[in-house]
Scaffold this motif. Structure first.
Motif, short mmCIF file in Angstrom:
data_model
loop_
_atom_site.label_atom_id
_atom_site.label_comp_id
_atom_site.label_asym_id
_atom_site.label_seq_id
_atom_site.Cartn_x
_atom_site.Cartn_y
_atom_site.Cartn_z
N VAL A 247 0.83 -1.21 0.00
CA VAL A 247 0.00 0.00 0.00
C VAL A 247 0.86 1.25 0.00
CG1 VAL A 247 -1.83 1.23 1.21
CG2 VAL A 247 -1.76 -1.27 1.28
N LEU A 248 1.97 1.18 0.72
CA LEU A 248 2.89 2.31 0.83
C LEU A 248 4.31 1.86 0.50
CD1 LEU A 248 2.50 5.30 1.60
CD2 LEU A 248 3.16 4.73 3.93
N GLY A 249 4.41 0.98 -0.49
CA GLY A 249 5.71 0.46 -0.87
C GLY A 249 6.36 -0.30 0.27
N ASN A 250 7.66 -0.13 0.41
CA ASN A 250 8.39 -0.80 1.49
C ASN A 250 8.09 -0.22 2.86
OD1 ASN A 250 9.53 -2.44 -0.40
ND2 ASN A 250 11.51 -1.40 -0.44
N ALA A 293 -5.29 8.99 10.96
CA ALA A 293 -5.89 8.60 9.68
C ALA A 293 -5.55 9.61 8.59
CB ALA A 293 -7.41 8.47 9.83
N PHE A 294 -5.59 10.90 8.92
CA PHE A 294 -5.23 11.94 7.96
C PHE A 294 -3.75 11.85 7.58
CE2 PHE A 294 -9.14 14.23 9.35
CZ PHE A 294 -9.68 14.43 8.09
N LEU A 295 -2.89 11.54 8.56
CA LEU A 295 -1.47 11.39 8.26
C LEU A 295 -1.22 10.21 7.32
CD1 LEU A 295 0.20 12.00 11.77
CD2 LEU A 295 0.42 13.43 9.73
N ASN A 302 1.02 11.14 -1.03
CA ASN A 302 2.36 11.60 -1.39
C ASN A 302 3.16 10.52 -2.10
OD1 ASN A 302 2.19 14.21 -0.53
ND2 ASN A 302 3.87 14.07 0.93
N TYR A 303 3.05 9.30 -1.61
CA TYR A 303 3.84 8.20 -2.17
C TYR A 303 3.43 7.89 -3.61
CZ TYR A 303 5.67 3.49 -2.89
OH TYR A 303 6.30 2.39 -3.40
N HIS A 304 2.13 7.92 -3.89
CA HIS A 304 1.65 7.50 -5.21
C HIS A 304 1.58 8.65 -6.22
CE1 HIS A 304 0.60 3.34 -4.28
NE2 HIS A 304 0.16 3.76 -3.11
N PHE A 305 1.43 9.87 -5.74
CA PHE A 305 1.18 10.96 -6.69
C PHE A 305 2.18 12.11 -6.62
CE2 PHE A 305 -2.96 9.06 -5.62
CZ PHE A 305 -3.34 8.61 -6.89
N ILE A 306 2.97 12.17 -5.55
CA ILE A 306 3.91 13.28 -5.40
C ILE A 306 5.27 12.72 -5.04
CG2 ILE A 306 4.46 15.41 -4.14
CD1 ILE A 306 1.51 15.72 -3.54
N GLU A 307 6.32 13.21 -5.68
CA GLU A 307 7.67 12.76 -5.35
C GLU A 307 8.14 13.42 -4.06
OE1 GLU A 307 10.30 13.44 -8.56
OE2 GLU A 307 9.24 12.11 -9.96
N THR A 313 9.80 11.91 8.66
CA THR A 313 8.94 12.92 9.29
C THR A 313 7.57 12.34 9.62
OG1 THR A 313 10.06 14.67 8.04
CG2 THR A 313 7.92 15.20 9.00
N ILE A 314 6.96 11.66 8.66
CA ILE A 314 5.63 11.08 8.89
C ILE A 314 5.69 10.01 9.96
CG2 ILE A 314 3.77 9.73 7.82
CD1 ILE A 314 4.31 11.23 5.24
#
Length: 412
Positions: A247-250, A293-295, A302-307, A313-314
């Motif tokens: 879902v969020l890569g590695n 949930a928002f985080l 961010n992972y799928h659509f923004i580099e 940090t997250i």
């Protein structure tokens, strides 16, 4: 006041005693590998930009500085750190035909292992990643480990290390046969731990289908989500590629740890019969979960659509929110214990162990010193102990309801 004194004299003392025993036992457990061999390893390091391609020409221009395992290595702005490791050993020091060079801690993102020959020509021997579901590793997920033949010991060994956060790093050499044996023992132990968690979840699922009591279902969901999050968190998902949902890569463990928080709070909310309309503490607890949930949604987007996905940090904010929600849950349980709420004592013990493990785990995540290797393992054992205690709590609750029902039937 009387209720508070009674609580302090019994459940809280038991809770503090159990936490101290839990930490003391873990700190003495043999959850590490055999003593390193007598080979002396000399490690040096240099920082590389992300775009740097390692080859013999680049290698000749690099300047290395001595590496100190007691100092944190910074990994800033996607930079990698190249370590040069040489073995200071004579023929009399070499007693084995094969050695294993292990790099601690196991929470690094990726390590590429190169060997340089006499002409300084580099050869890529092996590449290992923290989460590597498409290529099973020879060793378990407990550490990064590389086999070195005795004929290559006197050559220069280079390790290109990537990490999402600052880390302590240490290099140790072992006799391969002893290392494999210890690695297998630790793997067998935690296979037992995970199997017990899974067995408890299935056992309570059977009870739910038999009597349709909701706590059994919520307990099952909580245990299964905890187990799946552990598989990701400890890297054991590498051995189960069919169960790896990226879902969020590695970094998908962030999502599944959050799901564990949701299912755990759901179980707690229903089991203790809480009402957010009547308690501002419960409102704050639910608000923290909504914030998490928002985080998570922000991280996935961010992972799928923004580099430029900022894992460190997250992860830091999610860890802080998890710690706050855990402490808040413990506070609510203490209040319910003082009020002599039924089954609150069980939850106090279970959540107390989990709180201790969460604090140790978060501390270790940012201070992974080699001497504190037992700390990350505390969370796995805490999940198992929590599951056992909660199973007893559910069983005791069902028996109390049955007893009350039988008394009501006999009365009429």
């Amino acid at each position: 006041k009387k209720g508070f004194r009674e609580c302090c004299s019994s459940p809280l003392k038991k809770f503090i005693f159990l936490v101290l025993v839990f930490v003391f036992v873990l700190s003495g457990c043999p959850l590490t590998y055999p003593n390193a061999t007598a080979l002396t390893l000399i490690a040096e390091q240099t920082v590389l930009d992300p775009a740097t391609d390692i080859n013999s020409l680049v290698l000749a221009t690099l300047k290395f500085t001595p590496h100190d395992k007691n100092q944190i290595v910074s990994f800033d702005d996607g930079q990698s750190v190249l370590f040069k490791v040489t073995v200071n050993a004579t023929d009399e020091d070499i007693h084995f035909s094969e050695y294993t060079l292990s790099i601690h801690p196991k929470y690094l993102q990726q390590i590429k292992y190169y060997v340089a020959n006499g002409d300084n020509q580099l050869t890529l021997k092996e590449s290992q990643e923290r989460i590597q579901t498409n290529s099973p590793r020879f060793f378990s997920s407990q550490r990064f480990a590389f086999n070195i033949d005795d004929a290559e010991l006197n050559q220069a060994h280079y390790f290109l290390v990537r990490s999402n956060a600052p880390r302590y790093l240490s290099f140790n050499s072992y006799d391969t046969h002893k290392y494999i044996r210890s690695d297998a023992q630790i793997s067998h132990f935690f296979t037992f731990v995970y199997s017990l968690i899974f067995a408890m979840a299935i056992f309570n699922a059977v009870f739910y289908f038999y009597n349709r009591e909701k706590p059994y279902l919520l307990y099952t969901l909580y245990m299964l989500s905890s187990l799946y999050a552990l598989l990701w968190q400890e890297g054991k998902i590498n051995d189960l590629p069919l169960l790896a949902f990226l879902v969020l890569g590695n970094h998908s463990s962030l999502v599944f740890i959050f799901l564990t928080t949701v299912t755990g709070t759901w179980f707690f909310y229903h089991f203790m019969k809480l009402n957010y309309r009547k308690s501002w503490l419960v409102k704050i607890l639910l608000a923290i979960i909504v914030l998490q949930a928002f985080l998570i949604i922000y991280a996935v987007f961010n992972y799928h659509f923004i580099e430029g996905f900022k894992y460190y940090t997250i992860s830091k904010y999610l860890n802080l929110a998890t710690l706050c929600s855990s402490l808040l849950t413990l506070l609510i349980i203490i209040i319910k214990t003082i009020q002599k709420k039924q089954q609150a004592n069980y939850l106090l013990l279970a959540w107390g162990i989990m709180i201790t493990a969460v604090v140790l785990r978060i501390y270790y995540a940012f201070n992974p010193h080699p001497n504190l290797i037992w700390m990350p393992h505390s969370y796995e054992i805490a999940v198992m102990l929590e599951g056992l205690i909660l199973a007893f709590a559910i069983g005791n609750r069902s028996m109390e309801f049955k007893k009350q029902r039988d008394q009501a039937v006999n009365k009429y």
